[in-house]
Design a protein around this motif. Sequence first.
Motif, PDB file in Angstrom:
ATOM      1  N   LEU A 130       0.834  -1.198   0.000  1.00  0.00           N
ATOM      2  CA  LEU A 130       0.000   0.000   0.000  1.00  0.00           C
ATOM      3  C   LEU A 130       0.871   1.251   0.000  1.00  0.00           C
ATOM      4  O   LEU A 130       0.607   2.207  -0.750  1.00  0.00           O
ATOM      5  CB  LEU A 130      -0.924  -0.003   1.215  1.00  0.00           C
ATOM      6  N   CYS A 131       1.919   1.256   0.822  1.00  0.00           N
ATOM      7  CA  CYS A 131       2.821   2.406   0.866  1.00  0.00           C
ATOM      8  C   CYS A 131       3.553   2.587  -0.458  1.00  0.00           C
ATOM      9  O   CYS A 131       3.763   3.714  -0.921  1.00  0.00           O
ATOM     10  CB  CYS A 131       3.833   2.226   2.002  1.00  0.00           C
ATOM     11  N   ILE A 132       3.939   1.479  -1.093  1.00  0.00           N
ATOM     12  CA  ILE A 132       4.624   1.562  -2.382  1.00  0.00           C
ATOM     13  C   ILE A 132       3.718   2.195  -3.422  1.00  0.00           C
ATOM     14  O   ILE A 132       4.133   3.073  -4.192  1.00  0.00           O
ATOM     15  CB  ILE A 132       5.074   0.160  -2.845  1.00  0.00           C
ATOM     16  N   ILE A 133       2.465   1.762  -3.462  1.00  0.00           N
ATOM     17  CA  ILE A 133       1.522   2.311  -4.444  1.00  0.00           C
ATOM     18  C   ILE A 133       1.274   3.795  -4.186  1.00  0.00           C
ATOM     19  O   ILE A 133       1.213   4.605  -5.118  1.00  0.00           O
ATOM     20  CB  ILE A 133       0.192   1.530  -4.417  1.00  0.00           C
ATOM     21  N   LEU A 134       1.148   4.167  -2.914  1.00  0.00           N
ATOM     22  CA  LEU A 134       0.936   5.574  -2.575  1.00  0.00           C
ATOM     23  C   LEU A 134       2.129   6.433  -2.986  1.00  0.00           C
ATOM     24  O   LEU A 134       1.964   7.591  -3.395  1.00  0.00           O
ATOM     25  CB  LEU A 134       0.686   5.715  -1.077  1.00  0.00           C
ATOM     26  N   ASP A 135       3.334   5.887  -2.874  1.00  0.00           N
ATOM     27  CA  ASP A 135       4.541   6.634  -3.203  1.00  0.00           C
ATOM     28  C   ASP A 135       4.916   6.540  -4.681  1.00  0.00           C
ATOM     29  O   ASP A 135       5.855   7.203  -5.123  1.00  0.00           O
ATOM     30  CB  ASP A 135       5.719   6.134  -2.355  1.00  0.00           C
ATOM     31  N   MET A 136       4.205   5.721  -5.425  1.00  0.00           N
ATOM     32  CA  MET A 136       4.512   5.552  -6.839  1.00  0.00           C
ATOM     33  C   MET A 136       3.995   6.720  -7.654  1.00  0.00           C
ATOM     34  O   MET A 136       2.917   7.269  -7.366  1.00  0.00           O
ATOM     35  CB  MET A 136       3.889   4.240  -7.358  1.00  0.00           C
ATOM     36  N   ASN A 137       4.760   7.121  -8.649  1.00  0.00           N
ATOM     37  CA  ASN A 137       4.295   8.151  -9.581  1.00  0.00           C
ATOM     38  C   ASN A 137       3.035   7.648 -10.275  1.00  0.00           C
ATOM     39  O   ASN A 137       3.052   6.559 -10.861  1.00  0.00           O
ATOM     40  CB  ASN A 137       5.398   8.435 -10.612  1.00  0.00           C
ATOM     41  N   PRO A 138       1.907   8.388 -10.214  1.00  0.00           N
ATOM     42  CA  PRO A 138       0.673   7.914 -10.849  1.00  0.00           C
ATOM     43  C   PRO A 138       0.848   7.533 -12.310  1.00  0.00           C
ATOM     44  O   PRO A 138       0.163   6.629 -12.812  1.00  0.00           O
ATOM     45  CB  PRO A 138      -0.276   9.112 -10.697  1.00  0.00           C
ATOM     46  N   ALA A 139       1.787   8.184 -13.000  1.00  0.00           N
ATOM     47  CA  ALA A 139       2.024   7.865 -14.404  1.00  0.00           C
ATOM     48  C   ALA A 139       2.589   6.467 -14.589  1.00  0.00           C
ATOM     49  O   ALA A 139       2.510   5.896 -15.683  1.00  0.00           O
ATOM     50  CB  ALA A 139       2.966   8.896 -15.026  1.00  0.00           C
ATOM     51  N   GLU A 140       3.176   5.899 -13.525  1.00  0.00           N
ATOM     52  CA  GLU A 140       3.776   4.571 -13.617  1.00  0.00           C
ATOM     53  C   GLU A 140       2.815   3.454 -13.231  1.00  0.00           C
ATOM     54  O   GLU A 140       3.141   2.273 -13.395  1.00  0.00           O
ATOM     55  CB  GLU A 140       5.017   4.493 -12.721  1.00  0.00           C
ATOM     56  N   LEU A 141       1.644   3.811 -12.721  1.00  0.00           N
ATOM     57  CA  LEU A 141       0.711   2.780 -12.284  1.00  0.00           C
ATOM     58  C   LEU A 141       0.275   1.877 -13.432  1.00  0.00           C
ATOM     59  O   LEU A 141       0.204   0.652 -13.286  1.00  0.00           O
ATOM     60  CB  LEU A 141      -0.530   3.411 -11.633  1.00  0.00           C
ATOM     61  N   ILE A 142      -0.016   2.470 -14.583  1.00  0.00           N
ATOM     62  CA  ILE A 142      -0.524   1.676 -15.707  1.00  0.00           C
ATOM     63  C   ILE A 142       0.515   0.675 -16.203  1.00  0.00           C
ATOM     64  O   ILE A 142       0.229  -0.533 -16.252  1.00  0.00           O
ATOM     65  CB  ILE A 142      -1.019   2.592 -16.842  1.00  0.00           C
ATOM     66  N   PRO A 143       1.735   1.113 -16.557  1.00  0.00           N
ATOM     67  CA  PRO A 143       2.712   0.117 -17.010  1.00  0.00           C
ATOM     68  C   PRO A 143       3.124  -0.856 -15.910  1.00  0.00           C
ATOM     69  O   PRO A 143       3.336  -2.045 -16.172  1.00  0.00           O
ATOM     70  CB  PRO A 143       3.896   0.967 -17.478  1.00  0.00           C
ATOM     71  N   ALA A 144       3.232  -0.372 -14.675  1.00  0.00           N
ATOM     72  CA  ALA A 144       3.656  -1.250 -13.584  1.00  0.00           C
ATOM     73  C   ALA A 144       2.663  -2.369 -13.359  1.00  0.00           C
ATOM     74  O   ALA A 144       3.044  -3.541 -13.196  1.00  0.00           O
ATOM     75  CB  ALA A 144       3.838  -0.436 -12.295  1.00  0.00           C
ATOM     76  N   PHE A 145       1.376  -2.028 -13.354  1.00  0.00           N
ATOM     77  CA  PHE A 145       0.368  -3.048 -13.077  1.00  0.00           C
ATOM     78  C   PHE A 145       0.063  -3.919 -14.292  1.00  0.00           C
ATOM     79  O   PHE A 145      -0.568  -4.957 -14.148  1.00  0.00           O
ATOM     80  CB  PHE A 145      -0.905  -2.409 -12.521  1.00  0.00           C
ATOM     81  N   PHE A 146       0.521  -3.499 -15.468  1.00  0.00           N
ATOM     82  CA  PHE A 146       0.414  -4.392 -16.619  1.00  0.00           C
ATOM     83  C   PHE A 146       1.511  -5.453 -16.584  1.00  0.00           C
ATOM     84  O   PHE A 146       1.237  -6.652 -16.739  1.00  0.00           O
ATOM     85  CB  PHE A 146       0.486  -3.624 -17.931  1.00  0.00           C
ATOM     86  N   VAL A 147       2.756  -5.040 -16.388  1.00  0.00           N
ATOM     87  CA  VAL A 147       3.857  -6.009 -16.433  1.00  0.00           C
ATOM     88  C   VAL A 147       3.990  -6.813 -15.136  1.00  0.00           C
ATOM     89  O   VAL A 147       4.576  -7.905 -15.151  1.00  0.00           O
ATOM     90  CB  VAL A 147       5.201  -5.322 -16.764  1.00  0.00           C
ATOM     91  N   MET A 148       3.451  -6.303 -14.041  1.00  0.00           N
ATOM     92  CA  MET A 148       3.607  -6.967 -12.745  1.00  0.00           C
ATOM     93  C   MET A 148       3.147  -8.428 -12.757  1.00  0.00           C
ATOM     94  O   MET A 148       3.923  -9.324 -12.392  1.00  0.00           O
ATOM     95  CB  MET A 148       2.863  -6.182 -11.664  1.00  0.00           C
TER      96      MET A 148
END
Length: 254
Positions: A130-148
Amino acid sequence: MLRPYFIGLQFLTRISLVKQDNWTEEDFGQSVKFFPLIGATLGIVYAAFAYVLTVLLPGYGIKMPVHFTAAVMLILPVLFTGGIHCDGFMDTMDGLFSGRKPERMLEIMKDSRVGSNGVFAFVTLMIFELCIILDMNPAELIPAFFVMPIIARYMMTLAIVFYPYARPEGMGKAFKMYADGRTLTFATVLAAIFVLPFGLLAWGALAVGFLFMRGFAGFAVNTVGGLTGDIYGCITTLVEGLVMLTFMVGANVI
């Protein structure tokens, strides 16, 4: 040809595109080479949610609170997999870190009940993610959660192919029995197709996931003599967290 994919998808997720009945051990084994594709299926779902929450709704003037967005993204993998890998993670934490003899560790992992080690480890993991997601750049959420989910399931494939199975029988044994060089080649090509186009952060996440898989699988082999279905799930769960961590840290470095 895609029957093993649909079987693997139905077993590892709550997504059932084509209802499959009468599964065989060979069907399970053949599904291993499709694990990165199963991950891509999940990745499309996760990325779609991230797009709606961070791009689509704000585009219409509806700005979603960051904590709400983080909570949604945190629970998506649990919801869409039915918590199957989380269960493996908790069982592994209970068994491998019980301080017992190897035979007893395997018995503990097979027990359907969850112990204090598993509960504490899972709660801790959720807090960190949860802390990682909160600290993640919102622009990186889409690619991060696709490749994860792709990287995580590719690492599960590698663990199945390269490391021995700890029990004479078990559900994970079917995965191991039919996993061979062709499985590895096919899964590697799929993973490369889906992950490599996303650039340095995705490549870094792939490398981090691989190094962790090698280290953790080696530790499990030295501890209980091999891997189990629970350990496969544990590796998948922890690699997902490491992919998110890599994107969070890497975005601030690059």
